[in-house]
Design a protein around this motif. Structure first.
Motif, short mmCIF file in Angstrom:
data_model
loop_
_atom_site.label_atom_id
_atom_site.label_comp_id
_atom_site.label_asym_id
_atom_site.label_seq_id
_atom_site.Cartn_x
_atom_site.Cartn_y
_atom_site.Cartn_z
N LEU A 20 -35.74 -28.25 -70.16
CA LEU A 20 -36.39 -28.18 -71.47
C LEU A 20 -36.13 -29.47 -72.24
CD1 LEU A 20 -37.83 -26.45 -73.69
CD2 LEU A 20 -35.56 -25.71 -74.38
N ARG A 21 -37.18 -29.97 -72.87
CA ARG A 21 -37.03 -31.14 -73.74
C ARG A 21 -37.78 -30.85 -75.02
NH1 ARG A 21 -38.34 -37.46 -72.49
NH2 ARG A 21 -37.79 -38.18 -74.56
N VAL A 22 -37.07 -30.95 -76.15
CA VAL A 22 -37.65 -30.63 -77.45
C VAL A 22 -37.41 -31.80 -78.40
CG1 VAL A 22 -37.58 -29.05 -79.42
CG2 VAL A 22 -37.19 -28.17 -77.11
N SER A 23 -38.46 -32.22 -79.08
CA SER A 23 -38.34 -33.27 -80.08
C SER A 23 -38.62 -32.68 -81.45
CB SER A 23 -39.35 -34.38 -79.81
OG SER A 23 -39.11 -34.98 -78.57
N GLY A 25 -38.51 -34.34 -85.39
CA GLY A 25 -38.17 -35.46 -86.27
C GLY A 25 -37.57 -36.60 -85.48
N ASN A 26 -36.35 -36.99 -85.81
CA ASN A 26 -35.70 -38.10 -85.11
C ASN A 26 -34.68 -37.62 -84.07
OD1 ASN A 26 -33.82 -37.15 -86.94
ND2 ASN A 26 -33.05 -39.17 -87.49
N MET A 27 -34.73 -36.32 -83.71
CA MET A 27 -33.79 -35.76 -82.73
C MET A 27 -34.52 -35.29 -81.48
SD MET A 27 -31.16 -32.53 -82.94
CE MET A 27 -30.09 -33.25 -84.13
N VAL A 28 -33.92 -35.58 -80.33
CA VAL A 28 -34.44 -35.10 -79.05
C VAL A 28 -33.33 -34.30 -78.38
CG1 VAL A 28 -35.29 -35.75 -76.77
CG2 VAL A 28 -35.97 -37.07 -78.78
N THR A 29 -33.64 -33.08 -77.97
CA THR A 29 -32.70 -32.23 -77.25
C THR A 29 -33.23 -32.04 -75.84
OG1 THR A 29 -32.08 -31.07 -79.27
CG2 THR A 29 -31.54 -29.99 -77.19
N HIS A 30 -32.39 -32.26 -74.85
CA HIS A 30 -32.80 -32.17 -73.46
C HIS A 30 -31.79 -31.29 -72.72
CE1 HIS A 30 -34.34 -34.56 -69.74
NE2 HIS A 30 -34.66 -33.30 -69.71
N ILE A 31 -32.27 -30.21 -72.13
CA ILE A 31 -31.43 -29.33 -71.31
C ILE A 31 -31.80 -29.61 -69.86
CG2 ILE A 31 -30.78 -26.97 -70.76
CD1 ILE A 31 -31.66 -26.23 -73.63
N PHE A 32 -30.80 -29.84 -69.03
CA PHE A 32 -31.09 -30.18 -67.64
C PHE A 32 -29.97 -29.72 -66.72
CE2 PHE A 32 -28.87 -33.66 -69.65
CZ PHE A 32 -27.96 -34.10 -68.71
N LYS A 33 -30.29 -29.63 -65.45
CA LYS A 33 -29.30 -29.34 -64.42
C LYS A 33 -29.22 -30.55 -63.51
CE LYS A 33 -29.98 -24.37 -64.22
NZ LYS A 33 -30.25 -23.21 -63.37
N HIS A 34 -28.04 -30.81 -63.00
CA HIS A 34 -27.90 -31.87 -62.01
C HIS A 34 -26.80 -31.54 -61.04
CE1 HIS A 34 -24.25 -34.05 -63.35
NE2 HIS A 34 -24.57 -33.62 -64.55
N SER A 35 -26.86 -32.21 -59.92
CA SER A 35 -25.81 -32.04 -58.92
C SER A 35 -25.43 -33.41 -58.39
CB SER A 35 -26.29 -31.14 -57.77
OG SER A 35 -27.39 -31.72 -57.11
N THR A 36 -24.20 -33.49 -57.95
CA THR A 36 -23.68 -34.75 -57.40
C THR A 36 -22.74 -34.41 -56.25
OG1 THR A 36 -21.73 -34.76 -58.82
CG2 THR A 36 -23.69 -35.84 -59.69
N ASP A 37 -22.45 -35.43 -55.45
CA ASP A 37 -21.47 -35.23 -54.38
C ASP A 37 -20.13 -34.77 -54.93
OD1 ASP A 37 -23.27 -35.89 -52.41
OD2 ASP A 37 -22.57 -37.96 -52.19
N THR A 50 -26.54 -30.08 -71.85
CA THR A 50 -27.45 -30.32 -72.97
C THR A 50 -27.12 -31.69 -73.54
OG1 THR A 50 -27.59 -27.98 -73.51
CG2 THR A 50 -28.21 -29.53 -75.24
N ALA A 51 -28.15 -32.49 -73.76
CA ALA A 51 -27.97 -33.80 -74.36
C ALA A 51 -28.81 -33.85 -75.64
CB ALA A 51 -28.41 -34.90 -73.40
N GLU A 52 -28.20 -34.31 -76.72
CA GLU A 52 -28.90 -34.46 -77.99
C GLU A 52 -28.78 -35.91 -78.44
OE1 GLU A 52 -28.54 -30.04 -79.89
OE2 GLU A 52 -27.14 -31.56 -80.58
#
Length: 80
Positions: A20-23, A25-37, A50-52
């Motif tokens: 999910l990515r929501v904008s 005004g001047n704020m962007v919120t991004h919810i994501f999943k990731h995987s790494t070794d 979640t990144a804001e």
């Protein structure tokens, strides 16, 4: 583990899925999943974050990243 070593190890073999990515005004919120070794080595297939970001013109004024409660349990639960 030093922060630099942790960040370097988590970048290897990085897979990313945007949820999910929501904008607003001047704020962007991004919810994501990731995987790494690194996480797979801990038997954790993926983590959710979640990144804001708050923008001022073309620059990022502030950035906050958090782990979901489920991810915190996956990562830190076995250590307790």
């Amino acid at each position: 583990m030093p922060v630099g070593r942790f960040l370097t190890s988590t970048v290897l073999s990085f897979a990313f899925l945007s949820i999910l990515r929501v904008s607003s005004g001047n704020m962007v919120t991004h919810i994501f999943k990731h995987s790494t070794d690194y996480f797979r080595s801990m038997c954790i297939d993926e983590v959710e974050r979640t990144a804001e970001a708050v923008f001022q013109g073309d620059e990022i004024k502030s950035f906050t990243g958090t782990l979901s409660p489920q991810t915190v349990e996956k990562v830190w639960g076995p250590l307790e």
